[in-house]
Design a protein around this motif. Structure first.
Motif, PDB file in Angstrom:
ATOM      1  N   GLY A  80      48.904  47.478  43.218  1.00 15.05           N
ATOM      2  CA  GLY A  80      48.284  46.186  43.490  1.00 15.05           C
ATOM      3  C   GLY A  80      46.829  46.143  43.057  1.00 15.05           C
ATOM      4  N   PHE A  81      46.083  47.183  43.383  1.00 19.56           N
ATOM      5  CA  PHE A  81      44.684  47.282  42.964  1.00 19.56           C
ATOM      6  C   PHE A  81      44.558  47.193  41.450  1.00 19.56           C
ATOM      7  CE2 PHE A  81      41.216  49.820  41.296  1.00 19.56           C
ATOM      8  CZ  PHE A  81      40.117  49.327  41.976  1.00 19.56           C
ATOM      9  N   LEU A  82      45.391  47.970  40.754  1.00 21.36           N
ATOM     10  CA  LEU A  82      45.337  47.966  39.290  1.00 21.36           C
ATOM     11  C   LEU A  82      45.725  46.611  38.698  1.00 21.36           C
ATOM     12  CD1 LEU A  82      46.794  51.502  38.487  1.00 21.36           C
ATOM     13  CD2 LEU A  82      44.427  50.711  38.164  1.00 21.36           C
ATOM     14  N   ALA A  83      46.660  45.917  39.339  1.00 19.87           N
ATOM     15  CA  ALA A  83      47.062  44.595  38.845  1.00 19.87           C
ATOM     16  C   ALA A  83      45.885  43.630  38.882  1.00 19.87           C
ATOM     17  CB  ALA A  83      48.230  44.054  39.671  1.00 19.87           C
ATOM     18  N   VAL A  84      45.167  43.618  40.002  1.00 21.05           N
ATOM     19  CA  VAL A  84      44.021  42.720  40.128  1.00 21.05           C
ATOM     20  C   VAL A  84      42.910  43.145  39.172  1.00 21.05           C
ATOM     21  CG1 VAL A  84      42.234  41.856  41.698  1.00 21.05           C
ATOM     22  CG2 VAL A  84      44.601  42.097  42.491  1.00 21.05           C
ATOM     23  N   ALA A  85      42.624  44.441  39.126  1.00 19.95           N
ATOM     24  CA  ALA A  85      41.553  44.943  38.264  1.00 19.95           C
ATOM     25  C   ALA A  85      41.846  44.679  36.787  1.00 19.95           C
ATOM     26  CB  ALA A  85      41.348  46.438  38.502  1.00 19.95           C
ATOM     27  N   LEU A  86      43.073  44.953  36.356  1.00 26.16           N
ATOM     28  CA  LEU A  86      43.414  44.740  34.944  1.00 26.16           C
ATOM     29  C   LEU A  86      43.469  43.252  34.603  1.00 26.16           C
ATOM     30  CD1 LEU A  86      46.052  47.565  34.488  1.00 26.16           C
ATOM     31  CD2 LEU A  86      43.811  47.409  33.373  1.00 26.16           C
ATOM     32  N   GLY A  87      43.934  42.430  35.533  1.00 20.59           N
ATOM     33  CA  GLY A  87      43.925  40.985  35.294  1.00 20.59           C
ATOM     34  C   GLY A  87      42.508  40.483  35.076  1.00 20.59           C
ATOM     35  N   ALA A  88      41.586  40.909  35.931  1.00 19.21           N
ATOM     36  CA  ALA A  88      40.188  40.495  35.807  1.00 19.21           C
ATOM     37  C   ALA A  88      39.543  41.069  34.549  1.00 19.21           C
ATOM     38  CB  ALA A  88      39.402  40.933  37.038  1.00 19.21           C
ATOM     39  N   PHE A  89      39.851  42.324  34.259  1.00 16.79           N
ATOM     40  CA  PHE A  89      39.281  42.965  33.072  1.00 16.79           C
ATOM     41  C   PHE A  89      39.729  42.247  31.803  1.00 16.79           C
ATOM     42  CE2 PHE A  89      39.210  46.684  30.025  1.00 16.79           C
ATOM     43  CZ  PHE A  89      37.830  46.699  29.887  1.00 16.79           C
ATOM     44  N   GLY A  90      40.992  41.845  31.758  1.00 10.60           N
ATOM     45  CA  GLY A  90      41.487  41.113  30.593  1.00 10.60           C
ATOM     46  C   GLY A  90      40.833  39.754  30.455  1.00 10.60           C
ATOM     47  N   ALA A  91      40.631  39.075  31.574  1.00  6.05           N
ATOM     48  CA  ALA A  91      40.042  37.737  31.538  1.00  6.05           C
ATOM     49  C   ALA A  91      38.555  37.758  31.188  1.00  6.05           C
ATOM     50  CB  ALA A  91      40.230  37.057  32.897  1.00  6.05           C
ATOM     51  N   HIS A  92      37.889  38.851  31.508  1.00  2.00           N
ATOM     52  CA  HIS A  92      36.442  38.901  31.297  1.00  2.00           C
ATOM     53  C   HIS A  92      36.027  39.955  30.265  1.00  2.00           C
ATOM     54  CE1 HIS A  92      36.094  36.089  34.575  1.00  2.00           C
ATOM     55  NE2 HIS A  92      36.827  36.890  35.335  1.00  2.00           N
ATOM     56  N   GLY A  93      36.328  41.209  30.536  1.00  3.36           N
ATOM     57  CA  GLY A  93      35.855  42.289  29.680  1.00  3.36           C
ATOM     58  C   GLY A  93      36.535  42.370  28.324  1.00  3.36           C
ATOM     59  N   LEU A  94      37.794  41.937  28.263  1.00  4.42           N
ATOM     60  CA  LEU A  94      38.543  42.047  27.001  1.00  4.42           C
ATOM     61  C   LEU A  94      38.799  40.700  26.340  1.00  4.42           C
ATOM     62  CD1 LEU A  94      41.250  44.691  27.992  1.00  4.42           C
ATOM     63  CD2 LEU A  94      39.228  45.041  26.568  1.00  4.42           C
ATOM     64  N   LYS A  95      38.211  39.651  26.876  1.00  2.00           N
ATOM     65  CA  LYS A  95      38.512  38.299  26.399  1.00  2.00           C
ATOM     66  C   LYS A  95      38.374  38.172  24.880  1.00  2.00           C
ATOM     67  CE  LYS A  95      37.548  33.452  27.183  1.00  2.00           C
ATOM     68  NZ  LYS A  95      36.761  32.464  27.898  1.00  2.00           N
ATOM     69  N   GLU A  96      37.262  38.648  24.325  1.00  2.00           N
ATOM     70  CA  GLU A  96      37.038  38.549  22.873  1.00  2.00           C
ATOM     71  C   GLU A  96      38.110  39.286  22.086  1.00  2.00           C
ATOM     72  OE1 GLU A  96      33.298  39.436  20.950  1.00  2.00           O
ATOM     73  OE2 GLU A  96      32.229  38.474  22.619  1.00  2.00           O
ATOM     74  N   THR A  97      38.424  40.499  22.499  1.00  2.00           N
ATOM     75  CA  THR A  97      39.425  41.307  21.802  1.00  2.00           C
ATOM     76  C   THR A  97      40.793  40.642  21.866  1.00  2.00           C
ATOM     77  OG1 THR A  97      38.240  43.351  22.328  1.00  2.00           O
ATOM     78  CG2 THR A  97      40.563  43.572  21.737  1.00  2.00           C
ATOM     79  N   LEU A  98      41.163  40.180  23.043  1.00  2.00           N
ATOM     80  CA  LEU A  98      42.475  39.551  23.203  1.00  2.00           C
ATOM     81  C   LEU A  98      42.574  38.254  22.411  1.00  2.00           C
ATOM     82  CD1 LEU A  98      43.009  40.191  27.030  1.00  2.00           C
ATOM     83  CD2 LEU A  98      43.893  41.537  25.110  1.00  2.00           C
ATOM     84  N   VAL A 118      48.882  47.664  26.447  1.00  2.09           N
ATOM     85  CA  VAL A 118      48.477  48.437  25.268  1.00  2.09           C
ATOM     86  C   VAL A 118      48.657  47.605  23.999  1.00  2.09           C
ATOM     87  CG1 VAL A 118      48.915  50.514  23.906  1.00  2.09           C
ATOM     88  CG2 VAL A 118      48.934  50.645  26.404  1.00  2.09           C
ATOM     89  N   LEU A 119      49.765  46.885  23.898  1.00  2.00           N
ATOM     90  CA  LEU A 119      49.999  46.010  22.738  1.00  2.00           C
ATOM     91  C   LEU A 119      48.868  44.990  22.617  1.00  2.00           C
ATOM     92  CD1 LEU A 119      53.270  44.254  21.717  1.00  2.00           C
ATOM     93  CD2 LEU A 119      51.194  42.941  21.975  1.00  2.00           C
ATOM     94  N   ALA A 120      48.482  44.373  23.735  1.00  2.00           N
ATOM     95  CA  ALA A 120      47.454  43.332  23.705  1.00  2.00           C
ATOM     96  C   ALA A 120      46.110  43.862  23.204  1.00  2.00           C
ATOM     97  CB  ALA A 120      47.291  42.718  25.094  1.00  2.00           C
ATOM     98  N   VAL A 121      45.764  45.084  23.586  1.00  3.57           N
ATOM     99  CA  VAL A 121      44.472  45.649  23.199  1.00  3.57           C
ATOM    100  C   VAL A 121      44.502  46.208  21.780  1.00  3.57           C
ATOM    101  CG1 VAL A 121      42.806  47.488  23.713  1.00  3.57           C
ATOM    102  CG2 VAL A 121      43.767  46.126  25.566  1.00  3.57           C
TER     103      VAL A 121
END
Length: 120
Positions: free
Chosen positions: A11-29, A87-90
Motif C-alpha cells: 500500500g505504501f509503495l502504491a501511494v508513493a509510486l503513484g505520486a512519484f509518477g505524477a510529479h517526479g516522472l511526469k516529464e519522462t512519462l 518499468v515499461l513506462a520509465v
C-alpha cells in the motif's frame, strides 16, 4: 514479516509510486507517451494492496488455506502486472508489455479463487 506488514508495504509503495509518477516522472512519462501505463499500474497496485490488507487481516485471525494462496496470487500479480508497467513506462521498453499479462492472470486467478472458495 507478517501478511499485514507485507500488505502495508504494498500500500505504501502504491501511494508513493503513484505520486512519484505524477510529479517526479511526469516529464519522462509524457515524453515516452506512457503516462496512461503508469496510471494503470498505480491503480491496479493500490486496489490490490487494499485487497491484500483485507485478506491479511483474515489470515492473522484464522490461519492459511485458501486465504494464503489468494494473498500470494495477488502479491505476485501486483509485482508482475504493475511492476512490468512501471518499468515499461520509465524505460519505454515495449517488450515488457508481453510480461504484463502474466501478472494479470495472477490477479484473475486470485479473484477466481475468491469466487469459487471464498475465504475458507
Amino acid at each position: 514479516m507478517t501478511a499485514i506488514q507485507i500488505a502495508a508495504i504494498f500500500g505504501f509503495l502504491a501511494v508513493a509510486l503513484g505520486a512519484f509518477g505524477a510529479h517526479g516522472l511526469k516529464e519522462t512519462l509524457e515524453m515516452n507517451g506512457t503516462m496512461a501505463a503508469w496510471q494503470t499500474a498505480a491503480l491496479y497496485h493500490l486496489v490490490h494492496a487494499v485487497v491484500l490488507l483485507a485478506i491479511a487481516m483474515q489470515l492473522s485471525s484464522s490461519g492459511g488455506g485458501t486465504r494464503s494462496l489468494v494473498f500470494w496470487l495477488f502479491a505476485a500479480g501486483i509485482v508482475i502486472f504493475s511492476g512490468s508497467l512501471y518499468v515499461l513506462a520509465v524505460t519505454n521498453m515495449k517488450w515488457l508489455g508481453r510480461i504484463t499479462p502474466i501478472g494479470g492472470l495472477s490477479l484473475l486467478a486470485g479473484w477466481l479463487m475468491l469466487a469459487i472458495r471464498g475465504l475458507k
